[in-house]
Motif scaffolding. Structure first.
Motif: not given
Length: 408
Positions: A190-197
């Motif tokens: 979740d953290e990595a996905a949101y950071k990417f967006i």
């Protein structure tokens, strides 16, 4: 704050759940939807995630798909991250508002689970709805499988919200063949996905009362033309941003997405051009055709709008015969993809010759496209290549019961 969901490195998701999980990770402010088969599980699962505390946002169940996109337009204009999902007749009901969203340059993400258009009524997948919206001013991304459905959703938010683009994005996936087919998917945390967006950055939000803005203003002949030209310019130049974000995603995940993708095209004399789940089937058929002495390849694309004319032209410039696969009723013309690819072949600078082109209509209402049929297409293309001309009609309906239909 929403709860974090702990995900395994490899999960088994169908395309709908993959898309929904990416939407959850994007931390969307507003999802407005009116469920329709086969996209229903996207919003159904989203509602479950919200009820269980994984989403901190608004989920609106409205009275129609027209209302759903209207609510998305209002929420996006107000300054929120917004998304929805639909299919077929629901998408058709949205079409009026699609033009509002793109004309106002609102970065909405729409999951379009491709399904046939009535009549007769059919709940299964073809590309009729995708082609219906191709000129509505939305960027269109195309998934081959559930992993793509997940990846392209994360990418869609980042593309749509980029200040160089600021346009809505549709993520297409084939109804049932992708949306309801479970495969291994490798999600981000979740953290990595949101950071990417990234954090949502609003532009001219209606709720910024210190800087008033107007949406949906009337512009007659004095300025309407200029607005539309600017919109077209933004779409046509979005490919550079999409390619940049694809590369960023690869550096994060080691999964590569390209605007145009090729398979065994280095020495290919014949090729199939396809979209969606047909791409992987065509690759299998191409490998079989090569075992039988046919130099076969596949050209496909993850981006249907803006249409990659130069890249398609370059990919096909050395072929002798090309079969363009249209999974939609052409309704009195050559198929939509056929026309685009034909135009692309005139974009190749200095080309002294062009391949013979054939248009294959297939899979309407999700009629199976078999390996035998794909193999026969490659054999027919090989005959065209050898003859240097079409040995059959330009347009054929493949897998049709009753008398063979062919035109031109």
């Amino acid at each position: 704050m929403p709860k974090t969901m702990e995900l395994d490195k490899i999960v088994v998701w169908d395309g709908n759940l993959a898309a929904c999980q990416a939407m959850r990770q994007a931390q969307i402010d507003v999802v407005a939807a009116y469920p329709i088969t086969p996209s229903t599980p996207i919003v159904q699962n989203y509602g479950t995630f919200m009820s269980n505390g994984y989403i901190d946002g608004e989920f609106l169940l409205v009275e129609s798909e027209h209302a759903a996109m209207s609510a998305c337009v209002g929420a996006a204009a107000a300054g929120g991250r917004v998304a929805t999902a639909t299919s077929s007749q629901g998408f058709a009901l949205m079409v009026e508002v699609l033009y509002q969203a793109s004309g106002m340059r609102l970065p909405i993400v729409l999951n379009l689970v491709n399904r046939a258009l009535a009549s007769p009524l059919n709940i299964h997948g073809d590309h009729s709805d995708m082609y219906l919206g191709r000129d509505a001013g939305w960027i269109n991304l195309c998934a081959y499988n559930p992993q793509d459905a997940y990846d392209l959703n994360l990418i869609a938010f980042k593309v749509a919200e980029d200040m160089r683009v600021r346009l809505p994005v549709i993520v297409n996936q084939d109804g049932f063949l992708c949306s309801h087919t479970a495969q291994n998917v490798r999600p981000l945390s979740d953290e990595a996905a949101y950071k990417f967006i990234g954090e949502y950055k609003s532009k001219n939000p209606l709720f910024d009362f210190e800087h008033p803005a107007t949406y949906g203003a009337q512009a007659e002949e004095e300025w309407h033309y200029e607005h539309k030209a600017q919109q077209h310019n933004a779409i046509m130049h979005a490919d550079k941003v999409i390619d940049e974000i694809f590369k960023e995603f690869k550096s994060l995940t080691n999964r590569e997405h390209k605007i145009v993708e090729t398979y065994d095209m280095e020495d290919a004399e014949v090729a199939i051009v396809a979209l969606g789940t047909t791409v992987e089937s065509a690759r299998v058929a191409a490998a079989t055709a090569r075992k039988n002495g046919i130099k076969a390849g596949v050209v496909s694309m993850k981006v249907f709008r803006p249409f990659p004319y130069q890249l398609i032209g370059e990919a096909l410039k050395n072929t002798k015969a090309v079969g363009i696969m249209d999974k939609s009723l052409p309704a009195g013309a050559m198929g939509a993809l056929f026309n685009e690819v034909a135009a692309a072949l005139y974009q190749v600078p200095g080309a002294s010759s062009r391949p013979v082109l054939a248009n294959y209509i297939y899979g309407l209402g999700e009629r199976d496209m078999t390996q035998v049929e794909l193999g026969n297409i490659y054999k027919e293309l090989a005959e065209d290549a050898k003859a240097g001309k079409l040995t059959h009609a330009t347009q054929q309906f493949i897998g049709l019961r009753g008398p063979k239909l062919s035109f031109c």
